[in-house]
Design a protein around this motif. Sequence first.
Motif, short mmCIF file in Angstrom:
data_model
loop_
_atom_site.label_atom_id
_atom_site.label_comp_id
_atom_site.label_asym_id
_atom_site.label_seq_id
_atom_site.Cartn_x
_atom_site.Cartn_y
_atom_site.Cartn_z
N VAL A 293 115.30 92.73 91.40
CA VAL A 293 115.48 91.34 91.00
C VAL A 293 115.44 90.43 92.23
CG1 VAL A 293 116.79 91.83 88.90
CG2 VAL A 293 118.01 91.54 91.08
N VAL B 172 112.73 93.79 84.17
CA VAL B 172 114.04 93.60 84.78
C VAL B 172 115.08 94.44 84.05
CG1 VAL B 172 115.89 91.93 85.18
CG2 VAL B 172 113.51 91.31 85.65
N MET C 286 120.14 88.17 86.33
CA MET C 286 119.20 87.07 86.50
C MET C 286 119.64 85.80 85.77
SD MET C 286 116.42 87.57 88.37
CE MET C 286 115.27 86.42 87.61
#
Length: 254
Positions: free
Chosen positions: A141, A246, A252
């Motif tokens: 990430v 992800v 995130m």
Amino acid sequence: MDFSNKVVIITGASSGIGAAAAVLFAKQSAKVVLVGRNETKLLDIAKKCKDAKGIEPLTVRADLTNDEDVKKIFDETIKHFGRIDVLVNNAGIGFRGGIRDGVEIYDRAMATNVRPVYLLTSLATPYLVQSKGNVINVSSVAALKPIKDVAFLAYCMSKAALDQFTRCVALELAGDGVRVNSVNPGATKTNFAEAAGMSKEQTEKLYESRDQNNPLRKMAKSEEVADLILYLASDRAASITGATFVIDNGEMLV
């Protein structure tokens, strides 16, 4: 998912996500090639792989910043197994430091986290075209957002480069039936932070922060990331290429 007679090369296979992926592929009957620098740890993972289905893996001790070592991986794999179906570019190192710390960190990050992946994939391509195989790049990430709390500028840049590499090579090889995808973990319980130079105490504080602040109130386990790698490498993901996946417990989002 069945990987019978499929040959899977995994870099950074001696610990963490790479080791978990190796064992998981072995449980699905893959012929696994374990690549890493620590021979003792590689042999330990090799035993776990063999115990899964009785298939003897190949271990290759290699420093991926050494071009001759990288070439040796393919020479030994083809000599031993005769083909390559999946390349998992997992090996990578965290580099602490920001813009005030000079360019040397940047040079090391790109030389360790990007250049070997480029060379490995380049050398693997002729074999992957033959087998209609695929590549899984283990990114982060950090490619998509800065790491909070600690300066990791060069590392973030290297992973962003890796994601663009994934997209470009996926487009280039799609006509040959070769898929290329990326897995982007958030904070995962491995030895990553300590290998990047953080003390045990700093690592514990960082992990505690992630457990508290991630929306799902936890960090990922290596086995969870390995599950995603296995899926993307399988025929179930036959229509997926050039994608970044992800797996971050919502990191995130905050």
